[in-house]
Design an enzyme around this catalytic site. Structure first.
Site, PDB file in Angstrom:
ATOM      1  N   TYR A 144      20.273 -16.276 -14.352  1.00  0.00           N
ATOM      2  CA  TYR A 144      21.412 -15.949 -13.194  1.00  0.00           C
ATOM      3  C   TYR A 144      22.512 -16.967 -13.613  1.00  0.00           C
ATOM      4  O   TYR A 144      22.496 -18.358 -13.685  1.00  0.00           O
ATOM      5  CB  TYR A 144      20.736 -16.272 -11.957  1.00  0.00           C
ATOM      6  CG  TYR A 144      21.684 -16.224 -10.660  1.00  0.00           C
ATOM      7  CD1 TYR A 144      22.170 -15.084 -10.401  1.00  0.00           C
ATOM      8  CD2 TYR A 144      22.040 -17.329 -10.006  1.00  0.00           C
ATOM      9  CE1 TYR A 144      22.958 -14.993  -9.070  1.00  0.00           C
ATOM     10  CE2 TYR A 144      22.699 -17.360  -8.819  1.00  0.00           C
ATOM     11  CZ  TYR A 144      23.270 -16.065  -8.477  1.00  0.00           C
ATOM     12  OH  TYR A 144      23.851 -16.127  -7.150  1.00  0.00           O
ATOM     13  N   ASP A 238      24.654 -23.031 -19.261  1.00  0.00           N
ATOM     14  CA  ASP A 238      24.590 -23.112 -17.816  1.00  0.00           C
ATOM     15  C   ASP A 238      23.639 -24.000 -17.267  1.00  0.00           C
ATOM     16  O   ASP A 238      22.360 -23.739 -17.344  1.00  0.00           O
ATOM     17  CB  ASP A 238      24.363 -21.671 -17.196  1.00  0.00           C
ATOM     18  CG  ASP A 238      24.654 -21.747 -15.564  1.00  0.00           C
ATOM     19  OD1 ASP A 238      24.709 -23.045 -15.012  1.00  0.00           O
ATOM     20  OD2 ASP A 238      24.761 -20.611 -14.936  1.00  0.00           O
ATOM     21  N   LYS A 266      24.467 -28.022  -8.144  1.00  0.00           N
ATOM     22  CA  LYS A 266      23.226 -28.737  -7.483  1.00  0.00           C
ATOM     23  C   LYS A 266      23.142 -30.052  -7.408  1.00  0.00           C
ATOM     24  O   LYS A 266      23.879 -30.713  -6.562  1.00  0.00           O
ATOM     25  CB  LYS A 266      22.032 -27.907  -8.127  1.00  0.00           C
ATOM     26  CG  LYS A 266      22.389 -26.358  -7.980  1.00  0.00           C
ATOM     27  CD  LYS A 266      20.962 -25.544  -8.077  1.00  0.00           C
ATOM     28  CE  LYS A 266      21.368 -24.050  -7.554  1.00  0.00           C
ATOM     29  NZ  LYS A 266      21.128 -23.028  -8.502  1.00  0.00           N
TER      30      LYS A 266
HETATM   31  C1  LIG Z   1      22.138 -21.906  -8.609  1.00  0.00           C
HETATM   32  C2  LIG Z   1      22.713 -21.362 -10.194  1.00  0.00           C
HETATM   33  C3  LIG Z   1      24.246 -20.770 -10.205  1.00  0.00           C
HETATM   34  C4  LIG Z   1      25.051 -20.638  -8.913  1.00  0.00           C
HETATM   35  O1  LIG Z   1      25.120 -21.753  -8.111  1.00  0.00           O
HETATM   36  P1  LIG Z   1      25.748 -21.592  -6.675  1.00  0.00           P
HETATM   37  O2  LIG Z   1      25.940 -22.968  -6.240  1.00  0.00           O
HETATM   38  O3  LIG Z   1      24.566 -20.965  -6.155  1.00  0.00           O
HETATM   39  O4  LIG Z   1      26.969 -20.619  -6.510  1.00  0.00           O
HETATM   40  C5  LIG Z   1      24.694 -20.459 -11.472  1.00  0.00           C
HETATM   41  N1  LIG Z   1      23.759 -20.859 -12.584  1.00  0.00           N
HETATM   42  C6  LIG Z   1      22.515 -21.241 -12.445  1.00  0.00           C
HETATM   43  C7  LIG Z   1      21.580 -21.778 -13.726  1.00  0.00           C
HETATM   44  C8  LIG Z   1      21.905 -21.714 -11.182  1.00  0.00           C
HETATM   45  O5  LIG Z   1      20.797 -21.985 -11.236  1.00  0.00           O
END
Ligand SMILES: *Cc1c(COP(=O)(O)O)cnc(C)c1O
Length: 430
Positions: A144, A238, A266
């Site tokens: 994701y 990511d 995060k």
């Molecule tokens: C949470 C997450 C996102 C998206 O971040 P948001 O702050 O929710 O938009 C993208 N990539 C990874 C790997 C994530 O865990």
């Protein structure tokens, strides 16, 4: 446990907000039941509006590595608030946090701040395309990367849970440049390169956390790096979730594989909305206003958010051993639950990376999204509901990663293991 107030609040919210929530996974859809409405957090605990208290293994889905209401972060935020909420002009706080990120990540010379992980990844993809002059991208099933159009293809967690991996509202034209590969399967990536000679970037969660916790094999990442180099394709890690959670210096420091671009989120905001993407000088030079690739944000680099992130990362850097200490606790937690499950004849696959933990009710190892979907979803739903009733707040989907914080004590871990023993027994007895 009485949750009448939460039930009532959820009914009211559903009248005004689609599904009653502002992010789908919060709705508890895949486990049944109604979401708990939170009144406050305190260290490792959450309190709900009925007055119940829970050990929190979600920690706002990752950001709160020091738990709720950490004194240092709280003080930094309050101090920043007193100077003004937003200016839309440069502040010293941005340079301070940028220096911190550049110092921690070998592969980052320059960094741009945004307000969410979604924005960070969306911008990183545009930058990769602008830098290479190519259109196609490769992503992995079950990873994701936020909810931007091109990446909403076979994404894990929320999207997986809801069974509509590619969402209505995303034109097929927008995703035709997104090629899919299977996680931990290098042959599937080779196939993408055979199908297209226009691949700008491969994006991967080097420690996948959105199909449950599924770390990439080291050798797979090395081969991925080689494939990208051979094809003039950029490699994007990511690390919106794994950054500062699995290790302080990025997945590159534990795998030996250096990405071209890193996306963060995060933990980097300490609980405030912050995302970031960074790369070596030559790539970042393509970004507006230095270069032609456009990217902007009214609240980007917001001073209150920067203060929270800086306080969190400063504290983490000053106590680098924290990640190992938290990992020992995470290992004890999942091994303890696995043992408790085994006593009732229930098979569990468990893993940890730093303060991240994952578990599947599955007889076989989980290496990719397909493996993850073979897990026992019904058993997970029962486990989730029963643990919640015992006062333990786990993520409400089997495709999510669990988190502990420095406020998650050894005693809380032992209590959780004991509760899981009762829960597995009750599930087994029907
Ligand atoms: C949470 C997450 C996102 C998206 O971040 P948001 O702050 O929710 O938009 C993208 N990539 C990874 C790997 C994530 O865990």
């Amino acid at each position: 446990m009485n949750t009448e107030a939460s039930k009532k609040a959820f009914a009211e919210a559903q009248e005004l907000i689609p599904g009653g929530v502002d992010s789908p996974v919060r709705a508890f859809s895949s486990v049944g039941g109604t979401p708990i409405f939170i009144s406050e957090g305190e260290g490792g605990y959450l309190k709900d509006i009925d007055g119940n208290k829970y050990v929190d293994f979600v920690q706002s889905w990752g950001p709160l590595i020091f738990g709720h209401r950490d004194e240092t972060i709280e003080a930094a935020v309050i101090d920043a608030v007193k100077h003004g909420l937003s200016f839309g002009a440069p502040t010293l706080a941005e340079t301070e946090l940028a220096k911190m990120v550049v110092d921690l990540f070998d592969s980052i010379d320059k960094v741009r701040f945004v307000s969410s992980g979604t924005e960070a990844v969306m911008s990183a993809i545009r930058l990769a395309r602008g830098f290479t002059g190519r259109d196609d991208i490769v992503k992995f099933t079950g990873c994701y990367h936020g909810h931007s159009d091109a990446l909403l293809v076979q994404a894990g967690s929320g999207a997986a849970t809801f069974g509509n991996p590619s969402s209505p509202g995303v034109p097929a034209d927008f995703t035709k440049h997104t090629l899919l590969a299977e996680y931990n399967n290098i042959e599937s990536v080779k196939q993408c390169f055979a199908d297209s000679n226009d691949i700008a970037c491969v994006i991967i969660e080097p420690i996948a956390g959105n199909m449950g916790l599924v770390p990439a094999d080291k050798e797979f990442l090395h081969e991925l790096r080689e494939l990208c180099d051979a094809n003039g394709t950029l490699l994007i890690f990511d690390e919106v979730m794994s950054g500062f959670r699995a290790t302080l210096h990025g997945a590159e420091s534990i795998t030996g594989v250096k990405p071209d671009i890193v996306t963060l989120g995060k933990v980097i905001g300490g609980g405030m909305p912050v995302g970031a993407f960074g790369a070596r000088r030559e790539i970042m030079a393509k970004l507006s206003p230095e270069g032609p690739v456009y990217q902007a944000g009214t609240l980007s680099g917001n001073p209150v958010a920067m203060a929270a992130g800086y306080a969190a990362l400063t504290k983490l850097k000053a106590n680098a051993k924290i990640i190992d200490v938290l990992n020992a606790r995470a290992v004890r937690l999942v091994e303890g639950m696995k043992e408790a499950a085994a006593k009732e004849g229930i098979a569990m696959q468990v893993d940890t990376r730093g303060s991240m933990f994952g578990f599947f009710f599955n007889e076989n190892p989980v290496k990719n999204f397909k493996d993850a979907t073979q897990s026992d979803a019904e058993l997970f739903a029962k486990f989730h509901a029963a643990m919640l009733d015992e006062g333990f707040y786990f993520a409400c989907s089997l495709y999510e990663t669990g988190f502990i914080s420095t406020a998650t004590t050894d005693a809380m871990i032992e209590d959780t293991i004991e509760a899981s023993q009762r829960v597995f027994k009750a599930i087994k007895n029907g």
